[in-house]
Design a protein around this motif. Sequence first.
Motif, short mmCIF file in Angstrom:
data_model
loop_
_atom_site.label_atom_id
_atom_site.label_comp_id
_atom_site.label_asym_id
_atom_site.label_seq_id
_atom_site.Cartn_x
_atom_site.Cartn_y
_atom_site.Cartn_z
N CYS A 190 0.83 -1.20 0.00
CA CYS A 190 0.00 0.00 0.00
C CYS A 190 0.87 1.25 0.00
O CYS A 190 0.58 2.23 -0.71
N SER A 191 1.95 1.22 0.74
CA SER A 191 2.81 2.40 0.82
C SER A 191 3.49 2.71 -0.51
O SER A 191 3.90 3.85 -0.75
N TRP A 192 3.64 1.73 -1.38
CA TRP A 192 4.26 1.94 -2.69
C TRP A 192 3.37 2.75 -3.64
O TRP A 192 3.85 3.23 -4.67
N ARG A 194 1.56 5.58 -3.26
CA ARG A 194 1.35 7.03 -3.15
C ARG A 194 1.81 7.75 -4.41
O ARG A 194 2.93 7.57 -4.88
N GLY A 195 0.91 8.53 -4.96
CA GLY A 195 1.21 9.31 -6.16
C GLY A 195 1.14 8.52 -7.46
O GLY A 195 1.38 9.08 -8.53
N SER A 226 -6.67 4.71 2.99
CA SER A 226 -7.36 5.99 3.07
C SER A 226 -6.37 7.16 3.16
O SER A 226 -6.72 8.30 2.85
N LYS A 227 -5.13 6.89 3.56
CA LYS A 227 -4.13 7.94 3.68
C LYS A 227 -3.41 8.22 2.37
O LYS A 227 -2.53 9.09 2.31
N LEU A 228 -3.78 7.52 1.30
CA LEU A 228 -3.16 7.75 0.00
C LEU A 228 -3.77 8.96 -0.71
O LEU A 228 -3.31 9.35 -1.78
N ASP A 229 -4.82 9.52 -0.13
CA ASP A 229 -5.47 10.72 -0.67
C ASP A 229 -6.07 10.49 -2.04
O ASP A 229 -6.06 11.38 -2.91
#
Length: 286
Positions: free
Chosen positions: A93-95, A97-98, A120-123
Motif C-alpha cells: 500500500c505504501s508503494w 502514493r502518487g 485511506s491515507k493515499l489521498d
Amino acid sequence: MRKMQKVTVVAEVGSNHLGSLDLALEHVWRAAQCGADAVKFQLFRAHLLDSRPEVQDLLRPLEVPRDWLLPLHTEAHKQGMQFIVTPFDLEACSWLRGLVDQVKISAYDLTYLPLIIAASKLDVPVILSTAMATIAEVQMAVNWSNAGLPCTLLHGTAAYPANDPASWNLRAIYTLGKIFPWCGVGLSDHTLGYQAAVMAVTLGAAMIEKHFTLDRENGSPDAVVSFDPPMLGSFIREIRGTEESLGAGSKTGPQPCEMPLYLTCRRTKSKPLRGESRLLVEGNDD
C-alpha cells in the motif's frame, strides 16, 4: 432531476499478465481500445499472501514488481484511463502514493483495519469490495476509510465463476445505495455473461469491474472468469446501451420519435392543468 453519471467500467487484469511487464502493458492498451474507463492490477507478495510453500510457488511468478507501477500508471493515463491497484499488505500500500487514481480493498480484507486506514491515507478515492460481508462489516469499513474522499462499494459474489444466478443477490446494490447514499455503488462481476452487469446498472451501479485477459487459455488462475477483447468490447457496449435506454427518468411529453403519431392520432393535445405540480410533469427522482 439529477443527471445520471456514466458508469465506470474497470478492466481487472489480475494475474493475466503472467509475470511479463510487456504483456501487462499490452493489457492496458487493449483495455482502452475496448472502451474501458480504468484498468486495475493486484499488488501482493506471495510469502505474505499464503503461508503454504506450494501456494507461494504458484503465486510468486504472478506478482507485480514495484518497478512496474510507474510504467503501468503512465500507460493507463496515456490511454485516457484511470489506474487502480488492490494492495494486499501494508508495504504494498505504501508503494502506491502518487501512482494510483483509486485504491481498492479486496473482499478478503474488508475487515482488516490497518490496510483500510493505510489506503485511506493515499489521498485517493477508496473502493471497498463487499462480497461475503454483512451490513455491519460494510459500515465499519466505510467508517475506517472515511477521509473526506469519495468511497465506492462494490457488491459481488466471491465465487469464481459465479455461475448460480440465485447467488448474485443484485438487489443488494440498491440496498447499499440507500444505506450509504454518500458512497458510490457498483458490481464486481465474476459471472460469465452480461446479464448481471446490465441488471446492476438498472439498479443504480456506477462502477462495473470485469476481469480481462488477452487469452482465455493462458493458464492464469483468473482466466476462467476473464473476458477477452471481443467479449469485453461487447460487454461495454451492452452497458452503454443500458445507460442510454434508462434515460433521465422524466415524463415531459412526446419524444421526437413519437411526434408523428402524437400529431395524427392523439385526439386532444392537452396542456398541463393550471397549478399542476412540476413533479407530475418531470417526475421525482427520490
